[in-house]
Motif scaffolding. Structure first.
Motif, PDB file in Angstrom:
ATOM      1  N   ASP A 183       2.230   8.712  14.850  1.00 45.15           N
ATOM      2  CA  ASP A 183       1.339   8.262  15.755  1.00 45.15           C
ATOM      3  C   ASP A 183       1.572   7.374  17.007  1.00 45.15           C
ATOM      4  O   ASP A 183       2.452   6.512  16.494  1.00 45.15           O
ATOM      5  CB  ASP A 183       0.020   7.514  14.673  1.00 45.15           C
ATOM      6  CG  ASP A 183      -0.546   8.533  13.825  1.00 45.15           C
ATOM      7  OD1 ASP A 183      -0.759   9.703  14.090  1.00 45.15           O
ATOM      8  OD2 ASP A 183      -0.767   8.082  12.640  1.00 45.15           O
ATOM      9  N   PHE A 184       1.150   7.331  17.944  1.00 46.51           N
ATOM     10  CA  PHE A 184       1.493   6.365  19.215  1.00 46.51           C
ATOM     11  C   PHE A 184       0.107   6.006  20.008  1.00 46.51           C
ATOM     12  O   PHE A 184      -0.578   6.957  20.098  1.00 46.51           O
ATOM     13  CB  PHE A 184       2.429   7.145  19.985  1.00 46.51           C
ATOM     14  CG  PHE A 184       2.866   6.425  21.374  1.00 46.51           C
ATOM     15  CD1 PHE A 184       3.597   5.349  21.083  1.00 46.51           C
ATOM     16  CD2 PHE A 184       2.324   6.853  22.577  1.00 46.51           C
ATOM     17  CE1 PHE A 184       3.786   4.644  22.240  1.00 46.51           C
ATOM     18  CE2 PHE A 184       2.560   5.929  23.647  1.00 46.51           C
ATOM     19  CZ  PHE A 184       3.388   5.000  23.346  1.00 46.51           C
ATOM     20  N   ASP A 185       0.214   4.797  20.037  1.00 49.48           N
ATOM     21  CA  ASP A 185      -1.100   4.262  20.796  1.00 49.48           C
ATOM     22  C   ASP A 185      -0.476   3.200  21.948  1.00 49.48           C
ATOM     23  O   ASP A 185       0.432   2.460  21.293  1.00 49.48           O
ATOM     24  CB  ASP A 185      -1.986   3.249  19.844  1.00 49.48           C
ATOM     25  CG  ASP A 185      -2.617   4.426  19.020  1.00 49.48           C
ATOM     26  OD1 ASP A 185      -2.987   5.731  19.643  1.00 49.48           O
ATOM     27  OD2 ASP A 185      -3.292   4.110  18.016  1.00 49.48           O
ATOM     28  N   TRP A 186      -0.895   3.332  23.045  1.00 49.26           N
ATOM     29  CA  TRP A 186      -0.577   2.317  24.196  1.00 49.26           C
ATOM     30  C   TRP A 186      -1.619   1.892  25.040  1.00 49.26           C
ATOM     31  O   TRP A 186      -2.423   2.669  25.614  1.00 49.26           O
ATOM     32  CB  TRP A 186       0.600   3.033  25.024  1.00 49.26           C
ATOM     33  CG  TRP A 186       1.099   2.166  26.350  1.00 49.26           C
ATOM     34  CD1 TRP A 186       1.008   0.961  26.422  1.00 49.26           C
ATOM     35  CD2 TRP A 186       1.487   3.010  27.495  1.00 49.26           C
ATOM     36  NE1 TRP A 186       1.543   0.483  27.654  1.00 49.26           N
ATOM     37  CE2 TRP A 186       1.648   1.641  28.322  1.00 49.26           C
ATOM     38  CE3 TRP A 186       1.743   3.913  28.041  1.00 49.26           C
ATOM     39  CZ2 TRP A 186       2.062   1.708  29.844  1.00 49.26           C
ATOM     40  CZ3 TRP A 186       2.207   4.170  29.199  1.00 49.26           C
ATOM     41  CH2 TRP A 186       2.466   2.900  30.121  1.00 49.26           C
ATOM     42  N   SER A 187      -1.970   0.532  24.919  1.00 48.85           N
ATOM     43  CA  SER A 187      -3.195   0.123  25.731  1.00 48.85           C
ATOM     44  C   SER A 187      -2.490  -0.368  27.214  1.00 48.85           C
ATOM     45  O   SER A 187      -2.021  -1.557  27.092  1.00 48.85           O
ATOM     46  CB  SER A 187      -3.566  -1.044  25.063  1.00 48.85           C
ATOM     47  OG  SER A 187      -4.141  -0.824  23.734  1.00 48.85           O
ATOM     48  N   ILE A 188      -2.705   0.666  28.071  1.00 54.62           N
ATOM     49  CA  ILE A 188      -2.133   0.442  29.236  1.00 54.62           C
ATOM     50  C   ILE A 188      -2.953  -0.793  29.766  1.00 54.62           C
ATOM     51  O   ILE A 188      -2.253  -1.514  30.526  1.00 54.62           O
ATOM     52  CB  ILE A 188      -2.342   1.697  30.169  1.00 54.62           C
ATOM     53  CG1 ILE A 188      -1.725   2.877  29.557  1.00 54.62           C
ATOM     54  CG2 ILE A 188      -1.880   1.584  31.567  1.00 54.62           C
ATOM     55  CD1 ILE A 188      -2.098   4.287  30.243  1.00 54.62           C
ATOM     56  N   THR A 189      -4.172  -0.830  29.821  1.00 50.64           N
ATOM     57  CA  THR A 189      -4.990  -1.892  30.236  1.00 50.64           C
ATOM     58  C   THR A 189      -6.119  -2.333  29.240  1.00 50.64           C
ATOM     59  O   THR A 189      -6.030  -1.644  28.281  1.00 50.64           O
ATOM     60  CB  THR A 189      -5.598  -1.815  31.662  1.00 50.64           C
ATOM     61  OG1 THR A 189      -6.668  -0.812  31.371  1.00 50.64           O
ATOM     62  CG2 THR A 189      -4.618  -1.169  32.774  1.00 50.64           C
ATOM     63  N   GLU A 199       3.165  -3.927  18.167  1.00 50.33           N
ATOM     64  CA  GLU A 199       2.610  -5.010  19.070  1.00 50.33           C
ATOM     65  C   GLU A 199       1.058  -4.542  19.038  1.00 50.33           C
ATOM     66  O   GLU A 199       0.633  -4.087  18.842  1.00 50.33           O
ATOM     67  CB  GLU A 199       3.515  -4.725  20.185  1.00 50.33           C
ATOM     68  CG  GLU A 199       4.960  -4.847  19.932  1.00 50.33           C
ATOM     69  CD  GLU A 199       5.475  -6.122  19.520  1.00 50.33           C
ATOM     70  OE1 GLU A 199       4.724  -7.501  19.686  1.00 50.33           O
ATOM     71  OE2 GLU A 199       6.386  -6.347  18.895  1.00 50.33           O
ATOM     72  N   LEU A 200       0.711  -5.946  19.840  1.00 46.79           N
ATOM     73  CA  LEU A 200      -0.874  -5.920  20.236  1.00 46.79           C
ATOM     74  C   LEU A 200      -0.966  -4.661  21.511  1.00 46.79           C
ATOM     75  O   LEU A 200      -2.083  -3.894  21.169  1.00 46.79           O
ATOM     76  CB  LEU A 200      -1.159  -7.267  21.229  1.00 46.79           C
ATOM     77  CG  LEU A 200      -2.546  -7.479  21.257  1.00 46.79           C
ATOM     78  CD1 LEU A 200      -3.335  -7.473  20.001  1.00 46.79           C
ATOM     79  CD2 LEU A 200      -2.689  -8.681  22.203  1.00 46.79           C
ATOM     80  N   ASP A 201      -0.098  -4.473  22.039  1.00 41.28           N
ATOM     81  CA  ASP A 201      -0.790  -3.240  23.205  1.00 41.28           C
ATOM     82  C   ASP A 201       0.062  -1.938  22.870  1.00 41.28           C
ATOM     83  O   ASP A 201      -0.232  -0.896  23.355  1.00 41.28           O
ATOM     84  CB  ASP A 201      -0.322  -3.699  24.574  1.00 41.28           C
ATOM     85  CG  ASP A 201       1.216  -4.123  24.775  1.00 41.28           C
ATOM     86  OD1 ASP A 201       1.699  -4.573  23.741  1.00 41.28           O
ATOM     87  OD2 ASP A 201       1.676  -4.277  26.020  1.00 41.28           O
ATOM     88  N   ILE A 202       1.111  -1.860  22.096  1.00 41.99           N
ATOM     89  CA  ILE A 202       2.053  -0.496  21.492  1.00 41.99           C
ATOM     90  C   ILE A 202       2.152  -0.552  19.999  1.00 41.99           C
ATOM     91  O   ILE A 202       2.480  -1.461  19.449  1.00 41.99           O
ATOM     92  CB  ILE A 202       3.335  -0.586  22.171  1.00 41.99           C
ATOM     93  CG1 ILE A 202       3.080  -0.523  23.861  1.00 41.99           C
ATOM     94  CG2 ILE A 202       3.866   0.662  22.012  1.00 41.99           C
ATOM     95  CD1 ILE A 202       4.217  -0.505  24.691  1.00 41.99           C
ATOM     96  N   GLN A 203       1.795   0.534  19.791  1.00 46.65           N
ATOM     97  CA  GLN A 203       2.019   0.855  18.090  1.00 46.65           C
ATOM     98  C   GLN A 203       2.809   2.381  18.078  1.00 46.65           C
ATOM     99  O   GLN A 203       2.203   3.316  18.743  1.00 46.65           O
ATOM    100  CB  GLN A 203       0.624   0.869  17.216  1.00 46.65           C
ATOM    101  CG  GLN A 203       0.003  -0.572  17.413  1.00 46.65           C
ATOM    102  CD  GLN A 203      -0.951  -0.885  18.483  1.00 46.65           C
ATOM    103  OE1 GLN A 203      -1.591   0.219  18.596  1.00 46.65           O
ATOM    104  NE2 GLN A 203      -0.892  -1.918  19.253  1.00 46.65           N
ATOM    105  N   LEU A 204       3.603   2.288  17.321  1.00 53.60           N
ATOM    106  CA  LEU A 204       4.430   3.571  17.087  1.00 53.60           C
ATOM    107  C   LEU A 204       4.703   3.736  15.381  1.00 53.60           C
ATOM    108  O   LEU A 204       5.363   2.610  14.902  1.00 53.60           O
ATOM    109  CB  LEU A 204       5.576   3.659  17.797  1.00 53.60           C
ATOM    110  CG  LEU A 204       6.439   4.914  17.305  1.00 53.60           C
ATOM    111  CD1 LEU A 204       5.601   6.184  17.761  1.00 53.60           C
ATOM    112  CD2 LEU A 204       7.653   4.922  18.283  1.00 53.60           C
ATOM    113  N   SER A 205       4.189   4.716  14.899  1.00 59.61           N
ATOM    114  CA  SER A 205       4.482   4.554  13.486  1.00 59.61           C
ATOM    115  C   SER A 205       4.696   6.184  13.199  1.00 59.61           C
ATOM    116  O   SER A 205       4.611   7.161  13.640  1.00 59.61           O
ATOM    117  CB  SER A 205       3.306   4.238  12.400  1.00 59.61           C
ATOM    118  OG  SER A 205       2.206   5.078  12.693  1.00 59.61           O
TER     119      SER A 205
END
Length: 315
Positions: free
Chosen positions: A232-238, A198-204
């Motif tokens: 790998d995990f990225d979360w754009s909180i804001t 997703e635009l704000d959350i990525q998990l692979s």
């Protein structure tokens, strides 16, 4: 005379039919101005107001909106085609983006000290291929004696198989004399999958076999077949705050290319970071790393931790 008698009712029917209303000129001018701006949000807002204030002209208003949407779709398709052509015809040295990182670290484990850290990552995004280059160095000297020296370099090409599945390759080099090895090389290849994109959350995650060669500081060397697991995990909180997490685990099998009396060895590398955006180009990063070897060389501890505070510049 009879013809005239028949013509009179027909004429009356024609003249009594209501004429189709036309969109008032000020309203049409307002819609045209919104369309001229090219901003879909502005066009939608103006169209919404025009529909409410001129319900009898809804058909004409919808026609204007449909024409705008069609023009926008054609423009987007043309831009996408132009961008794809530019990517396909780019040379090997083009279309690279990167991040430069510099700051300080605090280490515990095989060494307990504070020093400087620097890193560089490069990425080339293609149509199906993605190339990643990463490098990092941690270094410290006290009174002419080196108390921390760690280097890491990796190259990882990815090939997109579908929207979520990809195939990866990996070539990696490490050096950390305080952990007991002067060089450690690893190559791996396998498959990966994007569970969340997703635009704000990525998990692979990725998994595959690996081959690792370790040169120890005492002069010994060993080669092992291994397996690699990466998450790998990225979360754009804001818009300005982002949480990242990377996990890489390399579990060696008992097979060895040289005769070494040793049990199986598992290496774990956990990196969790919090990025705070200062500007479009500058980011502050706070990260915590845990490095674990289940069977380190004699005299070395199996767990190291690193806390880093760095500034990242995008280019």
């Amino acid at each position: 005379m009879r013809n005239n008698l028949y013509a009179i009712p027909l004429l009356a029917a024609v003249t009594s039919a209501p004429a189709q209303a036309e969109l008032p000129e000020p309203v049409k001018a307002m819609i045209d101005a919104a369309i001229e701006s090219g901003d879909p949000a502005t066009v939608q807002a103006v169209i919404s107001v025009a529909r409410q204030t001129n319900p009898d002209d809804a058909e004409e208003i919808d026609a204007l909106l449909a024409s705008f949407n069609q023009e926008q779709a054609q423009l987007a398709a043309a831009q996408a085609a132009k961008k794809e052509e530019a990517i396909r015809t780019a040379s090997l040295l083009e279309n690279w983006s990167g991040k430069g990182e510099f700051g300080a670290f605090r280490a515990t484990g095989n060494s307990s000290n504070t020093g400087v850290t620097a890193g560089l990552s490069l990425k080339r995004q293609g149509i199906d291929w993605t190339h990643k280059l990463r490098g990092r160095a941690d270094y410290q000297r006290n009174n002419g004696v080196t108390s921390r020296e760690q280097y890491f370099f990796a190259y990882e090409p990815n090939l997109k198989v579908s929207e979520r599945m990809f195939v990866y390759g990996l070539a990696q080099y490490e050096r950390d004399r305080f952990q007991g090895f002067s060089a450690r090389y690893a190559i791996s290849g396998g498959v990966g999958y994007k569970f969340i994109d997703e635009l704000d959350i990525q998990l692979s995650a990725k998994v595959g076999p690996a081959y690792r060669v370790t040169d120890f500081v005492n002069g010994d060397s060993e080669s092992r077949i291994a397996g690699l697991l990466g998450v790998d995990f990225d979360w754009s909180i804001t818009d300005r705050l982002k949480l990242t997490h990377e996990t890489n685990a390399v579990a060696e099998t008992g097979g060895s290319a040289t005769i070494i009396v040793d049990s199986n060895n598992t290496s774990l590398n956990f990196v969790t970071g919090l990025n705070a955006k200062v500007s479009d180009k500058l980011t502050t990063r706070f990260s915590y790393t845990i490095e674990y070897d289940s069977n380190p060389p004699m005299g070395s501890e199996n767990t190291d931790t690193l806390s880093r505070v760095t500034l990242i510049y995008d280019f």
